[in-house]
Design a protein around this motif. Structure first.
Motif, PDB file in Angstrom:
ATOM      1  N   UNK A 134      39.838  26.120 -95.328  1.00 19.58           N
ATOM      2  CA  UNK A 134      39.542  25.821 -93.645  1.00 19.58           C
ATOM      3  C   UNK A 134      39.930  25.968 -92.447  1.00 19.58           C
ATOM      4  N   UNK A 135      41.450  25.306 -92.292  1.00 18.53           N
ATOM      5  CA  UNK A 135      42.520  24.923 -91.891  1.00 18.53           C
ATOM      6  C   UNK A 135      42.234  26.593 -90.622  1.00 18.53           C
ATOM      7  N   UNK A 136      42.671  27.571 -91.456  1.00 14.03           N
ATOM      8  CA  UNK A 136      43.240  28.476 -90.973  1.00 14.03           C
ATOM      9  C   UNK A 136      42.024  29.381 -90.919  1.00 14.03           C
ATOM     10  N   UNK A 137      41.579  29.485 -91.449  1.00 16.64           N
ATOM     11  CA  UNK A 137      39.800  30.685 -91.373  1.00 16.64           C
ATOM     12  C   UNK A 137      39.288  29.937 -90.369  1.00 16.64           C
ATOM     13  N   UNK A 138      38.839  28.869 -90.118  1.00 16.57           N
ATOM     14  CA  UNK A 138      37.487  28.135 -89.690  1.00 16.57           C
ATOM     15  C   UNK A 138      36.559  28.269 -90.408  1.00 16.57           C
ATOM     16  N   UNK A 139      36.376  28.966 -92.060  1.00 13.10           N
ATOM     17  CA  UNK A 139      35.821  28.926 -92.295  1.00 13.10           C
ATOM     18  C   UNK A 139      34.912  28.039 -93.828  1.00 13.10           C
ATOM     19  N   UNK A 140      34.575  27.131 -94.253  1.00 11.93           N
ATOM     20  CA  UNK A 140      34.189  25.821 -95.248  1.00 11.93           C
ATOM     21  C   UNK A 140      32.778  26.567 -96.102  1.00 11.93           C
ATOM     22  N   UNK A 141      34.149  26.616 -96.753  1.00 15.23           N
ATOM     23  CA  UNK A 141      32.923  27.499 -98.539  1.00 15.23           C
ATOM     24  C   UNK A 141      32.297  25.672 -98.985  1.00 15.23           C
ATOM     25  N   UNK A 142      30.868  25.924 -99.265  1.00 17.32           N
ATOM     26  CA  UNK A 142      29.856  25.205 -99.823  1.00 17.32           C
ATOM     27  C   UNK A 142      30.146  25.361-101.627  1.00 17.32           C
ATOM     28  N   UNK A 143      29.757  24.201-102.382  1.00 17.33           N
ATOM     29  CA  UNK A 143      29.937  24.594-103.712  1.00 17.33           C
ATOM     30  C   UNK A 143      29.361  25.810-104.279  1.00 17.33           C
ATOM     31  N   UNK A 144      28.119  25.809-103.318  1.00 13.06           N
ATOM     32  CA  UNK A 144      26.913  26.547-103.991  1.00 13.06           C
ATOM     33  C   UNK A 144      27.361  27.267-103.603  1.00 13.06           C
ATOM     34  N   UNK A 145      28.379  28.394-102.215  1.00 14.01           N
ATOM     35  CA  UNK A 145      28.734  29.133-102.902  1.00 14.01           C
ATOM     36  C   UNK A 145      30.054  29.847-103.390  1.00 14.01           C
ATOM     37  N   UNK A 146      31.105  28.831-103.371  1.00 11.94           N
ATOM     38  CA  UNK A 146      31.941  29.206-104.539  1.00 11.94           C
ATOM     39  C   UNK A 146      31.380  29.473-105.356  1.00 11.94           C
ATOM     40  N   UNK A 147      30.042  28.838-105.584  1.00  7.73           N
ATOM     41  CA  UNK A 147      29.586  28.968-107.617  1.00  7.73           C
ATOM     42  C   UNK A 147      29.323  30.550-107.870  1.00  7.73           C
ATOM     43  N   UNK A 148      28.857  30.650-106.793  1.00  7.31           N
ATOM     44  CA  UNK A 148      28.332  32.216-106.257  1.00  7.31           C
ATOM     45  C   UNK A 148      29.827  33.344-106.370  1.00  7.31           C
ATOM     46  N   UNK A 149      30.140  33.155-105.640  1.00 10.67           N
ATOM     47  CA  UNK A 149      31.206  33.798-105.651  1.00 10.67           C
ATOM     48  C   UNK A 149      31.969  34.026-106.987  1.00 10.67           C
ATOM     49  N   UNK A 150      32.399  32.817-107.575  1.00 10.36           N
ATOM     50  CA  UNK A 150      33.067  32.817-109.017  1.00 10.36           C
ATOM     51  C   UNK A 150      32.303  33.336-110.173  1.00 10.36           C
ATOM     52  N   UNK A 151      31.039  33.790-110.117  1.00 15.03           N
ATOM     53  CA  UNK A 151      30.454  34.422-110.731  1.00 15.03           C
ATOM     54  C   UNK A 151      30.473  35.717-110.678  1.00 15.03           C
ATOM     55  N   UNK A 152      31.204  36.347-109.146  1.00 15.26           N
ATOM     56  CA  UNK A 152      30.960  37.582-109.583  1.00 15.26           C
ATOM     57  C   UNK A 152      32.437  38.114-110.262  1.00 15.26           C
ATOM     58  N   UNK A 153      31.928  39.201-110.843  1.00 16.49           N
ATOM     59  CA  UNK A 153      33.412  39.629-111.751  1.00 16.49           C
ATOM     60  C   UNK A 153      34.445  40.093-111.460  1.00 16.49           C
ATOM     61  N   UNK A 154      35.663  39.693-111.962  1.00  9.47           N
ATOM     62  CA  UNK A 154      36.662  40.330-111.352  1.00  9.47           C
ATOM     63  C   UNK A 154      37.213  38.463-110.751  1.00  9.47           C
ATOM     64  N   UNK A 180      30.128  23.880-112.271  1.00  5.31           N
ATOM     65  CA  UNK A 180      29.239  25.142-111.275  1.00  5.31           C
ATOM     66  C   UNK A 180      29.995  26.413-111.651  1.00  5.31           C
ATOM     67  N   UNK A 181      31.265  26.459-111.836  1.00  5.81           N
ATOM     68  CA  UNK A 181      31.423  27.988-111.614  1.00  5.81           C
ATOM     69  C   UNK A 181      31.999  28.256-113.522  1.00  5.81           C
ATOM     70  N   UNK A 182      32.418  29.646-113.873  1.00  9.68           N
ATOM     71  CA  UNK A 182      32.252  30.084-115.088  1.00  9.68           C
ATOM     72  C   UNK A 182      33.077  29.652-115.787  1.00  9.68           C
ATOM     73  N   UNK A 183      33.303  29.472-116.936  1.00 12.07           N
ATOM     74  CA  UNK A 183      34.712  28.416-117.568  1.00 12.07           C
ATOM     75  C   UNK A 183      36.001  29.571-117.485  1.00 12.07           C
ATOM     76  N   UNK A 184      35.302  30.878-117.393  1.00 17.66           N
ATOM     77  CA  UNK A 184      37.713  31.614-117.239  1.00 17.66           C
ATOM     78  C   UNK A 184      37.826  30.986-115.818  1.00 17.66           C
ATOM     79  N   UNK A 185      36.800  30.780-115.068  1.00 18.22           N
ATOM     80  CA  UNK A 185      37.639  31.141-113.362  1.00 18.22           C
ATOM     81  C   UNK A 185      38.483  29.574-113.899  1.00 18.22           C
ATOM     82  N   UNK A 186      39.896  29.405-113.135  1.00 16.45           N
ATOM     83  CA  UNK A 186      40.555  28.184-112.293  1.00 16.45           C
ATOM     84  C   UNK A 186      40.547  27.649-111.739  1.00 16.45           C
ATOM     85  N   UNK A 187      40.521  26.514-111.515  1.00 13.75           N
ATOM     86  CA  UNK A 187      40.587  26.080-110.416  1.00 13.75           C
ATOM     87  C   UNK A 187      42.260  25.503-109.566  1.00 13.75           C
TER      88      UNK A 187
END
Length: 296
Positions: A134-154, A180-187
């Protein structure tokens, strides 16, 4: 490739053009240090200031010089058509993954950001890392949004731009996100001044600006964290506090670019105009602090 130490080097410029010889030398240094992966043309690599042709050329140079080390490159742009063109270029250049932050001129909503990632991953044959900065883009992800995007294939990794200042709170934050995110998605953690906190809190990867210039030191710190050696991590991180002070004041890009200039690793100036490295008395003070640090 989204584990361990991912080093983000500078993309040094001369009169607005990539200093190819110096850029290759920086990548070669990372390959010789055997970092786990290389984040070429990230925020530290000034990707947003480069033309499409420059970004393709830089990516090609990085993949070749990396000598088998996986390379990730940024594909962020304001228009989705440009993002898709950059993704195609990156894949043609042989990257192992791409990094995408939601760049925009008009503020984006959560649904818009989700649709951006959803569209982009449908065009990819390599994994994607989501960049929450967000410091660069001005957009802050919620955990719910990160979870939804992390569920996308790829989608294979999430790169966090911030963590709570207290270590226990950071651990709670990482644990909550992991549930909240799939097990294969690293943090992953970015922002070097909080890297030790992030690694000890359970992050899988350090997306590191420092490693772009000092891969050996950063690799030792990362391996100590992976081994659970909190005392060694604290020692290595504590020694860098003098540098972190400048990071907090000027941001990581200006600091690491100034350090690279002071060490003669890049020509001066190396940043895209109108960005400037640190000047005057503060530059002299940084030089003094750098002389006291045993970085390698």
């Amino acid at each position: 490739m989204f584990k361990g130490l991912c080093a983000f080097p500078l993309t040094p410029l001369i009169a607005g053009e990539i200093d190819e010889r110096t850029f290759v030398s920086l990548i070669t240094n990372l390959a010789e240090a055997r970092v786990d992966s290389i984040g070429a043309l990230g925020s530290t690599g000034s990707y947003a200031y480069l033309t499409r042709a420059q970004r393709l050329r830089g990516t090609q140079l990085a993949v070749t010089a990396a000598n088998g080390i996986p390379v990730m490159t940024s594909i962020g742009a304001v228009r989705v058509e440009e993002v898709l063109n950059l993704a195609d270029d990156a894949q043609q250049a042989g990257v192992s993954g791409v990094l995408l932050a939601p760049l925009s001129y008009q503020p984006l909503g959560g649904d818009e950001v989700y649709e951006l990632y959803s569209r982009v991953v449908r065009e990819l044959s390599v994994p994607l890392c989501v960049y929450d900065n967000p410091a660069t883009t001005g957009f802050s992800f919620s955990d719910e949004l990160l979870s939804a995007i992390a569920g996308l294939p790829g989608v294979n990794s999430v790169k966090l731009g911030s963590l709570p200042a207290e270590r226990e709170e950071a651990r709670v934050r990482i644990a909550a996100l992991r549930r909240k995110i799939p097990a294969h998605v690293t943090i992953g953690i970015s922002g070097d001044a909080q890297s030790a906190r992030g690694l000890l809190a359970g992050c899988d990867v350090w997306y590191s600006v420092l490693a772009g210039l000092f891969p050996q030191y950063s690799r030792i710190l990362t391996r100590a964290a992976q081994a659970g050696d909190e005392e060694k991590v604290n020692q290595l991180d504590g020694a860098l506090e003098a540098l972190w002070v400048f990071y907090r004041r000027y941001g990581s890009l200006r600091v690491i670019a100034t350090v690279a200039e002071l060490l003669g690793r890049v020509q001066t100036p190396c940043l895209p105009f109108p960005l400037r490295t640190i000047q005057g008395g503060e530059r002299e003070l940084l030089q003094q602090k750098l002389n006291l640090l045993n970085l390698y």
